[in-house]
Design an enzyme around this catalytic site. Structure first.
Site, PDB file in Angstrom:
ATOM      1  N   LYS A 163      41.658 -12.109  63.364  1.00 35.18           N
ATOM      2  CA  LYS A 163      41.504 -12.182  64.774  1.00 35.18           C
ATOM      3  C   LYS A 163      40.767 -12.604  65.678  1.00 35.18           C
ATOM      4  O   LYS A 163      40.286 -11.258  65.456  1.00 35.18           O
ATOM      5  CB  LYS A 163      42.793 -12.162  65.287  1.00 35.18           C
ATOM      6  CG  LYS A 163      43.835 -12.412  66.532  1.00 35.18           C
ATOM      7  CD  LYS A 163      44.991 -11.364  66.873  1.00 35.18           C
ATOM      8  CE  LYS A 163      45.383 -12.249  68.541  1.00 35.18           C
ATOM      9  NZ  LYS A 163      46.800 -11.459  68.999  1.00 35.18           N
ATOM     10  N   GLU A 217      45.898 -21.477  68.674  1.00 35.38           N
ATOM     11  CA  GLU A 217      47.075 -20.242  70.103  1.00 35.38           C
ATOM     12  C   GLU A 217      46.469 -21.157  70.821  1.00 35.38           C
ATOM     13  O   GLU A 217      45.700 -22.198  71.178  1.00 35.38           O
ATOM     14  CB  GLU A 217      46.338 -19.701  70.115  1.00 35.38           C
ATOM     15  CG  GLU A 217      47.115 -18.867  70.520  1.00 35.38           C
ATOM     16  CD  GLU A 217      46.447 -16.959  71.103  1.00 35.38           C
ATOM     17  OE1 GLU A 217      46.511 -16.655  69.945  1.00 35.38           O
ATOM     18  OE2 GLU A 217      45.609 -16.784  71.985  1.00 35.38           O
ATOM     19  N   GLU A 235      49.577  -7.023  63.724  1.00 34.64           N
ATOM     20  CA  GLU A 235      48.660  -6.705  63.763  1.00 34.64           C
ATOM     21  C   GLU A 235      47.604  -5.107  63.619  1.00 34.64           C
ATOM     22  O   GLU A 235      48.621  -3.983  64.059  1.00 34.64           O
ATOM     23  CB  GLU A 235      48.486  -7.549  65.144  1.00 34.64           C
ATOM     24  CG  GLU A 235      46.983  -7.632  65.796  1.00 34.64           C
ATOM     25  CD  GLU A 235      47.089  -8.531  66.774  1.00 34.64           C
ATOM     26  OE1 GLU A 235      46.523 -10.230  66.134  1.00 34.64           O
ATOM     27  OE2 GLU A 235      47.008  -7.566  68.029  1.00 34.64           O
ATOM     28  N   ASN A 250      51.262 -18.702  72.376  1.00 30.42           N
ATOM     29  CA  ASN A 250      51.070 -17.017  73.279  1.00 30.42           C
ATOM     30  C   ASN A 250      51.772 -16.821  74.810  1.00 30.42           C
ATOM     31  O   ASN A 250      51.144 -17.277  75.060  1.00 30.42           O
ATOM     32  CB  ASN A 250      49.090 -17.006  73.094  1.00 30.42           C
ATOM     33  CG  ASN A 250      49.213 -15.390  73.105  1.00 30.42           C
ATOM     34  OD1 ASN A 250      50.265 -14.696  74.217  1.00 30.42           O
ATOM     35  ND2 ASN A 250      47.694 -14.944  73.527  1.00 30.42           N
ATOM     36  N   LYS A 309      45.365  -3.282  66.011  1.00 30.59           N
ATOM     37  CA  LYS A 309      45.037  -2.996  66.496  1.00 30.59           C
ATOM     38  C   LYS A 309      44.571  -2.520  68.034  1.00 30.59           C
ATOM     39  O   LYS A 309      46.118  -1.412  68.226  1.00 30.59           O
ATOM     40  CB  LYS A 309      46.187  -4.697  68.062  1.00 30.59           C
ATOM     41  CG  LYS A 309      45.704  -4.529  69.439  1.00 30.59           C
ATOM     42  CD  LYS A 309      46.965  -5.696  70.110  1.00 30.59           C
ATOM     43  CE  LYS A 309      46.233  -5.413  71.082  1.00 30.59           C
ATOM     44  NZ  LYS A 309      47.191  -6.828  71.661  1.00 30.59           N
ATOM     45  N   GLU A 353      53.928 -15.673  69.850  1.00 37.38           N
ATOM     46  CA  GLU A 353      52.511 -14.354  69.895  1.00 37.38           C
ATOM     47  C   GLU A 353      53.213 -13.422  71.694  1.00 37.38           C
ATOM     48  O   GLU A 353      53.664 -14.197  72.054  1.00 37.38           O
ATOM     49  CB  GLU A 353      51.676 -14.491  70.444  1.00 37.38           C
ATOM     50  CG  GLU A 353      50.537 -15.467  68.866  1.00 37.38           C
ATOM     51  CD  GLU A 353      49.466 -16.495  68.979  1.00 37.38           C
ATOM     52  OE1 GLU A 353      48.998 -15.666  69.766  1.00 37.38           O
ATOM     53  OE2 GLU A 353      49.439 -17.168  68.197  1.00 37.38           O
ATOM     54  N   SER A 354      52.813 -12.012  71.514  1.00 34.04           N
ATOM     55  CA  SER A 354      52.442 -11.355  72.653  1.00 34.04           C
ATOM     56  C   SER A 354      53.960 -10.762  73.531  1.00 34.04           C
ATOM     57  O   SER A 354      54.652 -12.350  73.174  1.00 34.04           O
ATOM     58  CB  SER A 354      51.483 -12.522  73.857  1.00 34.04           C
ATOM     59  OG  SER A 354      50.067 -12.093  73.379  1.00 34.04           O
TER      60      SER A 354
END
Length: 264
Positions: free
Chosen positions: A120, A169, A58, A190, A60, A220-221
């Site tokens: 995103k 998600e 990503e 997530n 970001k 994710e995360s």
């Protein structure tokens, strides 16, 4: 007001402003008259024997919970490294107020990369989906927690009609039920709850057993080390969406190499 609600409210205001300059009908005419092709996202994200670990890296700059993550931020240089050193797809944050993203990043990165690009953002309207295609995305994010079932179904169907893939998600069992009802084939789990920003790194273990085997699962995360990747892969994750971690490491090249080879 929860942060997710604040972001969604601001997003809708921004979309209305952009629609005054270029309507959805005009965007759709642009698409009909153009040559907008998308990549086979599933091929890039599905774990295989030859390449078991797939990475969505990503771009970001910031987040509501951490503030500015990378002070010296060159989205093109970051994307070049991802593209060159083994990322399977690139996630590009385009939300401008809370994540300091930019829709133009998507178009500019499309010009220099040959792997799938994810827009995103907090997508709530068909307009944002049409925009994503025009700006160069191959797939989009739909957040189940932000969308009622009917709207999730509608946006999912609209995106697929434009040949855009969709990463739906989820954050809990209720979200997962909505995702499956929408027809989602790529499901992102997530670990961070976007309503409270609390982390639950056991969420994949809870939800993956409830997901049909033919789906592609993206973790994710909170993915920041080899042991986490090994554990999540062992319970069924195909791909890992990693942003903040890559923004903080000295060498994206070395970190990508380490993660991609984590099962060797």
């Amino acid at each position: 007001m929860q942060i997710l609600e604040k972001i969604n409210n601001k997003t809708l205001i921004d979309v209305k402003e952009r629609e005054r300059e270029l309507s959805l009908d005009e965007l759709e005419n642009l698409i009909a008259d153009g040559n907008f092709s998308t990549k086979d996202v599933k091929k890039f994200l599905k774990s295989s024997e030859n390449e078991p670990i797939r990475i969505i890296a990503e771009v970001k700059k910031a987040s509501p919970s951490k503030g500015v993550i990378k002070e010296i931020f060159n989205h093109l240089e970051i994307a070049k490294e991802y593209n060159t050193f083994g990322a399977n797809a690139i996630s590009i944050l385009t939300e401008p107020h809370f994540f300091l993203g930019n829709l133009e990043y998507l178009k500019e990165i499309r010009d220099i990369t040959d792997i799938p690009l994810l827009r995103k953002d907090f997508i709530l309207t068909k307009y944002q989906i049409a925009e994503a295609l025009v700006y160069g995305a191959d797939f989009i994010l739909l957040i189940a927690a932000s969308l009622e079932q009917e709207l999730l179904n509608e946006l999912y169907t609209y995106a697929r009609g434009l040949d855009l893939e969709v990463l739906v998600e989820v954050h809990d069992k209720e979200d997962l039920e909505k995702a499956l009802k929408s027809g989602a084939t790529i499901i992102g789990i997530n670990h961070r709850n976007l309503k409270t920003f609390e982390m639950d790194m056991k969420l994949c273990e809870t939800l993956i057993p409830l997901i049909p085997k033919d789906k592609i699962i993206v973790a994710e995360s909170g993915v920041s080390d080899i042991e986490v990747i090994k554990r999540l892969h062992s319970v069924g994750a195909d791909a890992f969406l990693i942003g903040e971690h890559f923004m903080r490491v000295p060498s994206i090249k070395e970190e990508l190499k380490k993660f991609k080879n984590s099962l060797n």
